[in-house]
Design a protein around this motif. Structure first.
Motif, PDB file in Angstrom:
ATOM      1  N   GLU A  31      71.709   9.394 -42.700  1.00 41.82           N
ATOM      2  CA  GLU A  31      71.438  10.230 -43.879  1.00 41.82           C
ATOM      3  C   GLU A  31      69.925  10.442 -44.010  1.00 41.82           C
ATOM      4  N   SER A  58      89.586   3.546 -52.465  1.00 41.64           N
ATOM      5  CA  SER A  58      89.088   4.584 -51.555  1.00 41.64           C
ATOM      6  C   SER A  58      87.960   3.984 -50.709  1.00 41.64           C
ATOM      7  N   SER A  72      73.967  19.071 -39.532  1.00 44.86           N
ATOM      8  CA  SER A  72      74.291  19.165 -40.946  1.00 44.86           C
ATOM      9  C   SER A  72      74.350  20.621 -41.393  1.00 44.86           C
ATOM     10  N   GLY A  85      78.062  10.006 -51.776  1.00 48.20           N
ATOM     11  CA  GLY A  85      77.132   9.973 -52.893  1.00 48.20           C
ATOM     12  C   GLY A  85      77.225   8.713 -53.729  1.00 48.20           C
ATOM     13  N   GLU A  86      78.447   8.280 -54.029  1.00 47.67           N
ATOM     14  CA  GLU A  86      78.605   7.109 -54.898  1.00 47.67           C
ATOM     15  C   GLU A  86      78.026   5.853 -54.253  1.00 47.67           C
ATOM     16  N   THR A  94      77.509   4.625 -44.700  1.00 46.26           N
ATOM     17  CA  THR A  94      78.262   5.797 -45.174  1.00 46.26           C
ATOM     18  C   THR A  94      78.922   6.577 -44.041  1.00 46.26           C
ATOM     19  N   ASP A 120      84.321   9.832 -46.237  1.00 46.01           N
ATOM     20  CA  ASP A 120      84.443  11.272 -46.435  1.00 46.01           C
ATOM     21  C   ASP A 120      83.178  11.744 -47.158  1.00 46.01           C
ATOM     22  N   PRO A 121      82.708  12.956 -46.831  1.00 48.06           N
ATOM     23  CA  PRO A 121      81.438  13.439 -47.401  1.00 48.06           C
ATOM     24  C   PRO A 121      81.367  13.308 -48.924  1.00 48.06           C
ATOM     25  N   GLU A 122      82.472  13.563 -49.617  1.00 49.07           N
ATOM     26  CA  GLU A 122      82.368  13.549 -51.082  1.00 49.07           C
ATOM     27  C   GLU A 122      82.268  12.128 -51.629  1.00 49.07           C
ATOM     28  N   LEU A 123      82.502  11.110 -50.766  1.00 48.40           N
ATOM     29  CA  LEU A 123      82.418   9.734 -51.243  1.00 48.40           C
ATOM     30  C   LEU A 123      81.066   9.096 -50.920  1.00 48.40           C
ATOM     31  N   GLU A 152      77.691  21.736 -40.542  1.00 51.99           N
ATOM     32  CA  GLU A 152      78.655  21.231 -41.506  1.00 51.99           C
ATOM     33  C   GLU A 152      78.646  22.082 -42.770  1.00 51.99           C
ATOM     34  N   GLU A 153      77.426  22.393 -43.180  1.00 53.75           N
ATOM     35  CA  GLU A 153      77.333  23.175 -44.408  1.00 53.75           C
ATOM     36  C   GLU A 153      77.972  24.543 -44.221  1.00 53.75           C
TER      37      GLU A 153
END
Lengths: 530, 283
Positions: A476, A419, A524, A454-455, A445, A449-452, A527-528
């Motif tokens: 960010e 990914s 942001s 964080g890692e 980043t 994708d937003p959920e990736l 987006e939220e």
């Protein structure tokens, strides 16, 4: 069935086979020479230096544009006039090689252009020189586009050697013609010769197929411990995931700290990165207008600002992926790939080496993992090839780095099977493997994708906590506030404002900074909401 | 050993004694090559030949080596001179340029003409005949060159026939007739295929080749007509290679004097009347 026996007798004729062997010899030797010379021509064609590209262009233009027959007769019958007398075989090899060079130059160039230039940029940022990059990264990927065309050329050449009968090369077709000239049995003789050709070209096709399979990274991976054609390597070893559970974060910081050079080895008062009055223009447009900017050892600097403000350009100048127009940049007190002459920096060759020596690593927005190598190999590449680390040692390091970014079980995966977030973590591990003293992050980043996100940020956070000196171009804001020691706001090629995150992000002094931050937070918020 | 020394001595003395008297009738004296042609002694002559020109030069299917009247004649001449030789096959169009360039030392069987003699020296040894070969039964009823207007004629690439037919085409048009459609072929077998497949009405080439082809394939071809063209055929060497030209001239004269050329012509079915006293042509 008499004709069948006759065809068979010609198919097995020693006389014809002797001609076939000659054709094969000419083809093999000419192909090898032609490819080598073709690669040189292809590189010349792509040279930024106009006259070199021009010479290659003219050569290809002439060789492709004139008949091979003419070239052969010229070499055989005209060159003796100036004292260059070659025998038939040599003439054929010279003629076919020179011709093939022109054709394969274009095939090779096409193949090389089919590989994303970002691959070379990434290799370059790791300190890999141009030839090493070509051999290890670009050509292996280009070969898949190149091979089918080269197989075509090889088959074409094998059959075309009959042209050389005018220069006394007594090969297969010509021998068949001589038999026909005596007995006029066109069909059986040519059918017999045709079968010989078919057999030989079949072998070429099989070789092509085998090579294509061995170049397919996916198949190579499946080939496992034995591999194919020597491309094999150790099979997958499913290592237990070293870092899991609640202890994860602390242990990650620990691991990273072990893996990076001590940040404070140099006196921490002295800036590690010094940019003084840096100017850079693309054509008429000034991208950086006299930036001065320092980073101390162990400092984490977040660079923010609108797109096109020159943030990324600054990073590319720092490790000399692009050349500086005016001013100077020193890393660890050294110029990266420049010498100072009359107060100006002059680019010198071997900047990849300089980059490697100074210890600057870069992480890109688009990851730029080497597509032909597995995650593990991506990480091992620069230590082994640039820094001469023994393979076993490099592999051990690479596995520890993979564990540190939480990807132990993905060591043998190709980038295309990872990914985006996993790819970027491998890219960070790769950048760390050369033991950098400064890491540059170019919007690491933004392509995720937003959920990736964080890692990747958590890995970067661990790096920051471990004391790595970092310059991070990012959007960010929250991350910048959390991790950065200092935030620098760029706009229109200038540094508008810089200072502690709490000052710049929460109490900006400048109107332009306020505008930017409010635009970002609106975004942001949108987006939220969405 | 003693006998060979003796015979050498005798031969030498005879040669010395008789040389002035028999100057016009050269003999084969291979043992004296070093003396007569010092430049050729120990050298291997390279001869280029088109192996698709029976009966002059073609592949012997049993030995897979070149045989034919020109090959045999050349070998006799080389043996007569006393030189080693190697005969290498090549496509016809490549041989003469190779001789001119010095890649080959010589070739046999090439029409002598004013243009070619500017590039090479010739030793002529036979007269040429042109034959016209057509399909069995001569469907277009071709009897002479005069019948060729409006026909499709196959000729070898770069041959004298090609030049003749292009010229004839112009004459046909001038006389208000249709022009000659000239098809060129790279090798004789290809030319014969043009006729056999009716792509060409007639093919013009060497008379002996035509006769032999008709004799071998009576169901396919017939000879439309034949003419002694007046052309001379010779061996060609690089322009100015006087040593080799002289040696060939002497050798051919000696072989002709001893009846060797007649013998070779008869063996391969070439008309013995085509023999021409050897003569050096340098312009």
């Amino acid at each position: 069935m008499e004709w069948a026996t006759e065809v068979l007798s010609y198919f097995t004729s020693d006389f014809l086979w002797a001609g076939a062997v000659l054709a094969v010899k000419i083809t093999v030797v000419s192909m090898v020479i032609g490819l080598t010379f073709g690669l040189v021509l292809a590189l010349m064609r792509m040279s930024e230096y106009r006259p070199i590209a021009g010479v290659a262009w003219v050569y290809i233009w002439v060789m492709r544009g004139t008949p091979l027959l003419l070239q052969l007769v010229f070499i055989f019958d005209a060159l003796p006039l100036v004292g260059l007398k070659f025998d038939s075989f040599t003439t054929a090899v010279i003629g076919f090689s020179l011709n093939q060079a022109a054709f394969s130059a274009e095939i090779l160039r096409g193949g090389i252009l089919s590989v994303s230039p970002q691959q070379a940029v990434a290799a370059s940022s790791l300190g890999m020189g141009p030839m090493l990059t070509l051999r290890r990264i670009v050509l292996p990927q280009a070969m898949r586009a190149i091979l089918p065309a080269l197989a075509n050329d090889t088959i074409g050449m094998l059959k075309m050697t009959s042209v050389a009968s005018v220069i006394f090369v007594n090969e297969l077709t010509f021998r068949a013609q001589q038999i026909v000239g005596e007995n006029f049995k066109f069909f059986t003789v040519f059918a017999g010769a045709g079968l010989i050709y078919l057999l030989l070209t079949s072998i070429i096709s099989i070789v092509q197929m085998t090579l294509e399979r061995s170049l397919d990274p996916d198949r190579r991976q499946q080939a496992g411990p034995r591999g194919r054609l020597g491309f094999g390597r150790r099979g997958q070893v499913a290592l237990p995931v070293a870092t899991a559970g609640p202890a994860r974060k602390a242990s990650r910081v620990e691991t990273v700290r072990e893996l990076i050079p001590a940040a404070s080895a140099t006196s921490s008062d002295q800036p590690f990165l010094q940019c003084t009055n840096v100017w850079k223009a693309y054509g008429e447009r000034d991208v950086l207008k006299g930036i001065s900017f320092d980073v101390k050892p162990g400092e984490v600097v977040a660079v923010i600002g609108p797109s096109g403000s020159g943030k990324s350009t600054l990073l590319r100048l720092v490790n000399h992926l692009e050349s500086i127009d005016q001013g100077e940049i020193r890393v660890g007190g050294r110029y990266v790939g420049y010498v100072k002459e009359n107060g100006h920096l002059k680019p010198i060759s071997g900047r990849a080496r300089a980059r490697a020596e100074v210890g600057v690593s870069m992480v890109f927005q688009s990851f730029n993992l080497f597509a032909n190598l597995t995650a593990l190999e991506n990480i091992m590449e620069a230590p082994v090839r640039v820094h001469g680390v023994p393979k076993a040692e490099a592999e051990a390091l690479a596995r520890r780095l993979l564990a540190a970014v939480g990807l132990s079980s993905h060591a043998d995966h190709l980038p295309q099977h990872l990914s985006g977030g996993q790819q970027q973590r491998v890219a960070i591990a790769r950048a760390l493997a050369v033991k950098p003293r400064l890491m540059l992050f170019d919007e690491p980043t933004s392509a995720l994708d937003p959920e990736l996100v964080g890692e990747v940020l958590s890995v970067m956070r661990a790096l920051a906590e471990a004391g790595m000196t970092m310059v991070i171009v990012t959007h960010e804001i929250r991350f910048a506030r959390e991790v950065a020691d200092r935030v620098v706001f760029f706009d229109d090629g200038n540094i508008v404002e810089e200072g502690a995150p709490a000052d710049v992000l929460d109490r900006p002094k400048m109107e332009r900074t306020r505008q930017f931050l409010s635009a970002i937070s609106n975004e942001s918020d949108d987006e939220e909401v969405a | 050993m003693r006998s060979s020394v003796l015979s050498l001595a005798i031969a030498a003395s005879i040669a010395l004694a008789s040389a002035p008297v028999l100057a016009d009738a050269p003999k084969c004296e291979p043992e004296k090559v070093a003396e007569k042609y010092p430049e050729l002694a120990g050298k291997t002559l390279l001869m280029g030949a088109d192996g698709q020109t029976p009966p002059y030069a073609y592949l012997d299917s049993k030995t897979n080596t070149l045989v034919g009247s020109d090959i045999d004649l050349a070998k006799k001449v080389f043996d007569c001179i006393g030189v080693k030789y190697e005969i290498r096959p090549a496509a016809w169009s490549g041989i003469f340029p190779a001789v001119v360039a010095g890649q080959m030392d010589l070739m046999f069987y090439i029409y002598y003409n004013a243009k070619r003699v500017q590039q090479a020296d010739f030793v002529v040894y036979m007269k040429a005949g042109t034959g016209a070969i057509t399909q069995k039964g001569n469907p277009k009823n071709i009897k002479s060159n005069d019948d060729l207007c409006g026909k499709t004629v196959a000729v070898g690439l770069g041959t004298v026939e090609e030049a003749q037919m292009k010229e004839l085409g112009g004459k046909c048009v001038a006389a208000g007739k249709e022009t000659v459609t000239v098809m060129t072929y790279p090798d004789h077998a290809a030319g014969f295929r043009l006729v056999a497949n009716k792509r060409a009405d007639v093919m013009l080439t060497d008379l002996a080749l035509v006769d032999r082809t008709v004799a071998d394939n009576p169901d396919v071809y017939v000879r439309a007509y034949g003419i002694i063209s007046g052309f001379q055929i010779g061996a060609a060497v690089k322009k100015g290679n006087k040593v080799l030209a002289d040696a060939l001239l002497d050798g051919l004269k000696a072989v002709q004097a001893s009846g060797g050329e007649q013998e070779v012509f008869k063996k391969y079915g070439v008309d013995p009347a085509l023999e021409l006293p050897a003569e050096l042509k340098t312009n």
